[in-house]
Design an enzyme around this catalytic site. Structure first.
Site, mmCIF file in Angstrom:
data_model
loop_
_atom_site.group_PDB
_atom_site.id
_atom_site.type_symbol
_atom_site.label_atom_id
_atom_site.label_comp_id
_atom_site.label_asym_id
_atom_site.label_seq_id
_atom_site.Cartn_x
_atom_site.Cartn_y
_atom_site.Cartn_z
ATOM 1 N N GLU A 122 1.801 -30.465 -1.463
ATOM 2 C CA GLU A 122 1.872 -28.923 -1.418
ATOM 3 C C GLU A 122 3.286 -28.577 -0.734
ATOM 4 O O GLU A 122 3.600 -28.342 -0.228
ATOM 5 C CB GLU A 122 0.638 -29.141 -0.855
ATOM 6 C CG GLU A 122 0.287 -27.198 -1.065
ATOM 7 C CD GLU A 122 0.131 -26.391 0.067
ATOM 8 O OE1 GLU A 122 -0.175 -25.146 -0.365
ATOM 9 O OE2 GLU A 122 0.720 -26.606 1.335
ATOM 10 N N SER A 123 2.759 -27.578 -1.589
ATOM 11 C CA SER A 123 4.492 -26.197 -0.727
ATOM 12 C C SER A 123 5.213 -26.661 -1.097
ATOM 13 O O SER A 123 5.571 -27.335 -1.853
ATOM 14 C CB SER A 123 4.084 -25.668 0.247
ATOM 15 O OG SER A 123 4.894 -24.807 0.721
ATOM 16 N N ALA A 124 6.111 -26.928 0.346
ATOM 17 C CA ALA A 124 7.696 -27.773 0.627
ATOM 18 C C ALA A 124 7.422 -29.390 0.307
ATOM 19 O O ALA A 124 8.141 -30.023 -0.560
ATOM 20 C CB ALA A 124 8.393 -27.747 1.638
#
Ligand SMILES: *[C@@H]1O[C@H](CO)[C@@H](O)[C@H](O)[C@H]1NC(C)=O
Ligand SMILES: *[C@@H]1O[C@H](CO)[C@@H](O)[C@H](O)[C@H]1NC(C)=O
Ligand SMILES: *[C@@H]1O[C@H](CO)[C@@H](O)[C@H](O)[C@H]1NC(C)=O
Ligand SMILES: *[C@@H]1O[C@H](CO)[C@@H](O)[C@H](O)[C@H]1NC(C)=O
Length: 601
Positions: A212-214
């Site tokens: 998720e995200s980075a």
């Protein structure tokens, strides 16, 4: 596989959730690893899951190994007791849930959750390998407990730590520190899984990486690194596409100097900057970060940002250039990407989280004036997307027009809504659609797209109370069966979400683990949990699933926004730049009008 005696367990479970009497144990090529069994409950069903925590997969990246690629840990001298999480990596931004005393430079550990059920295939359990988010500066594998996902979905879940920030990504453009160590850590952990997961009952040919995200950006970077051929067959990108604007620099020398400066080192000479950073103790590094954050947290996060760079090895070409190139010609990275199945998605109001940059304290009452929007936010967005290029006035006007609610153009509440949309489009929505298009175009491999929209009872990250869809990160609770550390994240112990969210979670865990098992989110678990068939994504149909209280199928997710940024705005930008070049060449007095191909009349 672990040996166990179910009868004894049932008795012990009544008194103790940790079934220490029969210690699960596996024999790997590296030696014996012992874990513990834990009882988890989801939707009133109980499951026993064997977990092996804090397994070192790399030698401690300390001393001479700081700022070096990770080296395999190698065999264990004696049986390794894997019952406690390893320490988290040093955080390059302060977060209360991971205080400095709970972090260490010696942090390259992984955790394995093994369900007790028979695997769905004789070849063993499918594996879901999770890469946590946190802007490449923060986070830890232990926040995401794989116990429920593993048990309910009947897959092996692996979570990892990888180096972050300064220690994970310092790139000073020479062999002393060439960057992207954190990505190489992720890869070494994947190699560990490839070599050893068989002993845990895993099927190494069915590894799915998800993040998720980075962590999601990491998934896409790993999916474009052709040497990963043997390591996984599919990826799930949650809210973070490879093309995050402004992410990739050639090096992070300036940020390195900023660190050295707050450590009181000489920053005139790069060799001295390097020795300073190389000899700094973890305490000094932590203190530098905390002092900087204390002085001014929001601008500091930018100054402290040491993240992946175009190091010439893991990332050879700026992904933006890769994407442009891939439309016209063959390129190795994209070819590899198109051999891995992809599930990609974004949440309803991704931009909400970025409103935090406007000052986290007044989000609920936030108002944005027309003046702030036009003179601050719009130019800021353009600078993020176009970097050093001078932005023509007409491009700015177009952007203002696009991100204005024309029924109510000057209401500070509609403007804040439009700003949130702008943040979401630039950073998440458009890059995600671009990535799905590149992946699915001229490719034989399946691609899936989702939009996760419901407003959950609790947001994982701070969000204003007025947003009417999910924020960045909100899908993590349901994906992990709410077995993430809500106490650490939200200071809520024993969090129980509302019933409809548990149902949502059941469906999402089915989609995610189905995809890991078969490459198709609809199989093998289908009708029992979801009445919707999630269609494949391709550039023509642009079909996706909208995950909500009731799921549904949609088409053309963010198609308009993607066209606006990728085609319309760029075309105007290029044409204007071209006219400027011509007029400066021929003198502007003539008032020539020029075509894009250079003919002027
Ligand atoms: C830090 O570690 C200690 C010892 O393991 C633990 O008791 C404490 O809860 C941890 N703190 C946080 C915020 O995780
Ligand atoms: C798909 O690929 C073709 C041929 O390479 C290219 O012309 C087209 O623009 C691509 N479409 C998208 C949506 O990327
Ligand atoms: C959310 O709010 C926006 C802006 O006010 C509106 O256009 C949209 O329809 C709303 N969506 C939902 C799901 O309520
Ligand atoms: C966590 O919640 C407890 C009880 O609700 C409260 O006393 C405590 O101050 C909170 N801690 C933080 C760090 O907010």
């Amino acid at each position: 596989m672990a040996k166990y005696f179910p009868g004894i367990f049932i008795l012990l479970c009544l008194v103790n959730p940790f079934l220490s009497a029969e210690v699960p144990s596996v024999t790997t090529a590296l030696g014996t690893i012992t874990g513990e069994t834990k009882r988890v409950i989801f939707q009133k069903k109980t499951y026993d899951v064997d977990r092996y925590l804090g397994i070192p997969y790399a030698r401690p990246p300390t001393g001479e190994l700081r700022f070096k690629k990770p080296q395999p840990y190698g065999p264990f001298v004696e049986a390794y007791s894997a019952t406690k999480f390893g320490l988290s990596c040093l955080q390059s931004f302060l977060i209360p849930i991971l205080p400095a005393e709970n972090t260490s430079e010696d942090c390259l550990f992984l955790n394995i959750y093994v369900p007790r059920q028979e695997p769905d295939q004789p070849s063993g359990h499918a594996i879901m390998f999770f890469i946590h988010g946190g802007a490449f500066l923060m986070g830890s594998g232990k926040i995401y407990d794989g116990g429920v996902l593993s048990s309910v979905g009947n897959v092996i879940v692996v979570t990892i730590n990888y180096r972050l920030g300064l220690l994970g990504f310092l790139d000073i453009d020479n062999e002393k520190s060439s960057g992207n160590f954190g990505l190489f850590d992720q890869r070494l952990a994947l190699q560990w899984v490839n070599e050893n997961i068989g002993a845990f009952g895993g099927d190494k040919d069915r590894v799915t990486i998800f993040g998720e995200s980075a962590g999601s950006v990491s998934v896409s970077l790993q999916m474009m690194f052709p040497q990963n051929e043997e390591l996984f067959r599919s990826g799930i990108s949650e809210s973070g596409a490879i093309m995050l604007p402004g992410l990739y620099q050639e090096n992070n020398i300036e940020v390195a100097k900023y660190h050295a400066e707050i450590m009181n080192c000489n920053v005139e000479d790069m060799d001295e900057v390097f020795s300073c950073l190389h000899s700094a103790t973890p305490e000094i590094i932590n203190k530098a970060v905390s002092d900087a954050v204390a002085s001014d947290s929001m601008t500091t996060i930018v100054k402290l940002r040491i993240v992946p760079t175009i190091d010439g090895e893991f990332i050879k070409t700026n992904p933006a250039d890769l994407f442009r190139k891939a439309v016209a010609e063959d390129c190795e990275e994209i070819n590899f990407f198109r051999t891995r199945k992809l599930m990609n998605g974004v949440n309803g109001k991704e931009g909400a989280m970025l409103l935090l940059s406007l000052g986290p304290d007044n989000l609920d009452e936030l108002e944005i004036t027309r003046e702030q929007m036009n003179t601050l936010q719009i130019p800021g967005a353009l600078a993020l997307v176009y970097g050093q290029r001078t932005v023509p006035e007409v491009v700015k006007q177009l952007l203002i027009a696009e991100y204005t609610d024309w029924k109510n153009p000057d209401d500070p509440k509609t403007i804040r809504e439009e700003l949130m949309r702008l943040f979401g489009d630039i950073n998440f929505n458009v890059p995600a659609i671009e990535m799905s298009r590149i992946h699915s175009n001229a490719s034989d491999v399946d691609s899936y797209l989702y939009n996760f929209v419901p407003v959950l009872d609790k947001h994982i990250f701070p969000a204003p109370n007025w947003i009417n869809m999910s924020n960045h990160g909100d899908e993590l609770g349901p994906v992990f069966g709410y077995n993430i550390d809500f106490e650490a994240l939200l200071n809520i112990s024993d969090y129980t979400p509302p019933e409809w969210e548990l149902k949502l979670s059941e469906r999402m865990m089915a989609y995610w683990t189905n995809f890991a098992k078969t490459g198709d989110p609809n199989k093998p678990v289908s009708d029992a949990v979801s009445s919707v068939v999630w269609p494949k994504y391709d550039v023509t149909s642009q079909s996706y699933i909208k995950i909500d209280r009731e799921d549904s199928v949609g088409q053309y997710l963010f198609a308009r926004e993607t066209d606006f940024w990728k085609n319309s705005l760029s075309a105007v930008f290029d044409a204007t730049e071209h006219v400027q070049t011509i007029t400066s060449q021929y003198g502007s007095k003539d008032e020539q009008t020029c075509e894009k191909d250079g003919t002027c009349g």
